[in-house]
Design an enzyme around this catalytic site. Sequence first.
Site, mmCIF file in Angstrom:
data_model
loop_
_atom_site.group_PDB
_atom_site.id
_atom_site.type_symbol
_atom_site.label_atom_id
_atom_site.label_comp_id
_atom_site.label_asym_id
_atom_site.label_seq_id
_atom_site.Cartn_x
_atom_site.Cartn_y
_atom_site.Cartn_z
ATOM 1 N N HIS A 122 35.768 34.505 39.907
ATOM 2 C CA HIS A 122 34.990 35.122 38.831
ATOM 3 C C HIS A 122 35.660 34.927 37.470
ATOM 4 O O HIS A 122 36.860 34.643 37.366
ATOM 5 C CB HIS A 122 34.810 36.615 39.106
ATOM 6 C CG HIS A 122 36.111 37.367 39.177
ATOM 7 N ND1 HIS A 122 36.815 37.757 38.059
ATOM 8 C CD2 HIS A 122 36.839 37.779 40.237
ATOM 9 C CE1 HIS A 122 37.925 38.378 38.417
ATOM 10 N NE2 HIS A 122 37.970 38.411 39.747
ATOM 11 N N GLN B 205 36.835 36.281 33.536
ATOM 12 C CA GLN B 205 37.781 37.325 33.128
ATOM 13 C C GLN B 205 37.124 38.708 33.047
ATOM 14 O O GLN B 205 35.976 38.851 32.634
ATOM 15 C CB GLN B 205 38.354 36.985 31.750
ATOM 16 C CG GLN B 205 39.436 37.956 31.275
ATOM 17 C CD GLN B 205 39.619 37.922 29.771
ATOM 18 O OE1 GLN B 205 38.711 38.257 29.013
ATOM 19 N NE2 GLN B 205 40.797 37.493 29.338
ATOM 20 N N ARG C 289 31.826 41.538 39.153
ATOM 21 C CA ARG C 289 32.473 40.452 38.422
ATOM 22 C C ARG C 289 32.239 39.101 39.090
ATOM 23 O O ARG C 289 32.107 38.079 38.411
ATOM 24 C CB ARG C 289 33.966 40.732 38.247
ATOM 25 C CG ARG C 289 34.768 40.934 39.534
ATOM 26 C CD ARG C 289 36.159 41.480 39.175
ATOM 27 N NE ARG C 289 37.079 41.605 40.300
ATOM 28 C CZ ARG C 289 37.174 42.676 41.077
ATOM 29 N NH1 ARG C 289 36.378 43.730 40.860
ATOM 30 N NH2 ARG C 289 38.083 42.725 42.048
ATOM 31 N N GLU D 176 37.328 41.275 47.144
ATOM 32 C CA GLU D 176 38.750 41.073 46.934
ATOM 33 C C GLU D 176 39.571 41.903 47.918
ATOM 34 O O GLU D 176 39.072 42.864 48.531
ATOM 35 C CB GLU D 176 39.117 41.442 45.491
ATOM 36 C CG GLU D 176 40.580 41.268 45.107
ATOM 37 C CD GLU D 176 41.100 39.834 45.263
ATOM 38 O OE1 GLU D 176 41.133 39.342 46.417
ATOM 39 O OE2 GLU D 176 41.495 39.238 44.243
#
Length: 219
Positions: A15, A17, A64, A88
């Site tokens: 992804h 920032q 994100r 994540e």
Amino acid sequence: MSKYAGVRTLILLRHGQTEWNAVDRMQGRIDTDLTELGRHQAKEAARELVSRKAIAIVSSDLRRAYDTAVALADHTALTVRSDPRLRETSLGRWEGLNHREVDAEYPGARAEWRLNADYVPPGGESKLEVGARALPVVRELYAERQDWPGHTIILVAHGGLIAALTAALLDLPPANWPCLGGLANASWVQLSGHGPTIDRPGWRLDVWNAAAKVAPDVL
């Protein structure tokens, strides 16, 4: 017929920032948003990757990653399918802390985490566990997408997840997992599957940490 007609190409895109990336704050499963720079990075990556003529885009369901995937899908006729197995790494009690705070509260732990795929952050999960939960996503695509040979599938996810999944796909010994370093925002990994079956996929690492260069100082 092209010599690549039977090859399955897999791109793993990180992804763009987030505000937390910009200040070295540990995100893990916390659902953060892209910054304006992150959205620009996602669009630049999309312009670069649209030439790969992907046949599917699958994303982590965290915003994100999903928003980065949508930026890519906007350049194609594809829709984004989300999969929570691409989230994540759970960082447990580290989530929300910046690097200095983690180092102060858990001295030496981040170094051990980087060097040991078995290490479990307090209340979180190890890199080996992350690879194990993400690997079935690729195996299912291998089984389901009979049109994959000769084409590209793109997964949009997170740096830790991508490193763990890459190591799992390459069947690296756990001691060698740390050889795959970090990924920049909106950078990608490319693997190619040359094997004959789902049990012998023959994955090769073609590209690590490639990016459409976006200089933040000109935005």
